[in-house]
Motif scaffolding. Structure first.
Motif, mmCIF file in Angstrom:
data_model
loop_
_atom_site.group_PDB
_atom_site.id
_atom_site.type_symbol
_atom_site.label_atom_id
_atom_site.label_comp_id
_atom_site.label_asym_id
_atom_site.label_seq_id
_atom_site.Cartn_x
_atom_site.Cartn_y
_atom_site.Cartn_z
ATOM 1 N N ALA A 60 -117.343 32.508 72.964
ATOM 2 C CA ALA A 60 -117.610 32.712 71.564
ATOM 3 C C ALA A 60 -118.967 33.298 71.273
ATOM 4 O O ALA A 60 -119.126 34.076 70.235
ATOM 5 N N LEU A 63 -118.848 37.052 72.426
ATOM 6 C CA LEU A 63 -117.588 37.820 71.736
ATOM 7 C C LEU A 63 -117.417 37.294 70.329
ATOM 8 O O LEU A 63 -116.766 36.563 70.112
ATOM 9 N N GLN A 64 -118.222 38.181 69.480
ATOM 10 C CA GLN A 64 -118.375 37.573 68.081
ATOM 11 C C GLN A 64 -117.606 38.685 67.445
ATOM 12 O O GLN A 64 -117.322 39.728 67.774
ATOM 13 N N TRP A 67 -112.114 39.828 65.277
ATOM 14 C CA TRP A 67 -111.161 39.829 66.069
ATOM 15 C C TRP A 67 -111.234 38.769 66.983
ATOM 16 O O TRP A 67 -110.102 38.310 67.499
ATOM 17 N N PHE A 68 -112.352 38.253 67.370
ATOM 18 C CA PHE A 68 -112.425 36.886 68.262
ATOM 19 C C PHE A 68 -112.119 35.892 67.547
ATOM 20 O O PHE A 68 -111.286 34.857 68.142
ATOM 21 N N GLN A 69 -112.342 35.734 66.420
ATOM 22 C CA GLN A 69 -111.843 34.563 65.370
ATOM 23 C C GLN A 69 -110.262 34.671 65.188
ATOM 24 O O GLN A 69 -109.475 33.605 65.242
#
Length: 191
Positions: A60, A63-64, A67-69
């Motif tokens: 997390a 990869l912020q 799209w990651f959320q």
């Protein structure tokens, strides 16, 4: 504190009827030594879930973005569907203790069986969501212990106390709720 409570609740419910809980029952009925079994579960879970929460938090961190959320929210929704699928114990899970004893047998078996399990995947997702390795690992470990200690002491009777079908539905609803909460947050419904 939210991360500790959510992690505990999610894993405690998801663990009921899970293959690692079935392993706890098998070990308890086979070896009849609850304390080394419980300690083995604790050590294996602490190590496994600390690594899983760390992995989720690191992923997390690097990869912020939206799209990651979205990926995290969708993973919780997918886990809701996975929670509805019953687990079955593998035949070799209750093998001989060998020279390592009940504690080591339990710790190694739990660590390995937990790899890729829905509670480990949930721990990765919770670590990614809350960015708190310590609280997530503590919560998920507490959840595992809440589900497995009674299973060790009650053995096979534990599976008759709580209808697993309804527990799986409850776990699925919690995972779905977390996923929908993530989606609603991304859509700006919670500000």
């Amino acid at each position: 504190m939210e991360s500790l409570l959510v992690s505990t609740l999610v894993v405690a419910i998801a663990e009921i009827g899970d293959k690692t809980q079935l392993l706890a029952i098998i070990l308890a009925t086979r070896f009849k030594k609850p304390i080394p079994i419980i300690m083995g579960i604790l050590v294996a879970t602490l190590l496994n879930h600390a690594l899983a929460a760390l992995a989720g938090s690191l992923v997390a961190h690097y990869l912020q973005g939206a799209w990651f959320q979205w990926l995290i929210a969708i993973s919780f929704i997918a886990m809701a569907a996975w929670a509805l699928i019953p687990d079955k114990a593998d035949d070799e899970e209750g093998g001989a203790v060998g020279r390592y004893g009940v504690f080591a047998t339990t710790a190694v078996a739990f660590f390995l069986v937990e790899m890729g399990d829905k509670t480990q995947i949930a721990t990765v997702a919770l670590g990614a969501q809350f960015h708190s390795v310590t609280l997530v690992a503590a919560g998920t470990t507490l959840g595992m212990m809440l589900a497995n200690v009674p299973a060790v002491y009650l053995g096979e009777a534990a599976t008759r106390i709580v209808p697993l079908k309804y527990v799986r539905i409850g776990a699925a609803l919690i995972f779905l709720g977390l996923g929908l909460w993530g989606v609603a947050t991304l859509l700006g419904l919670f500000k």
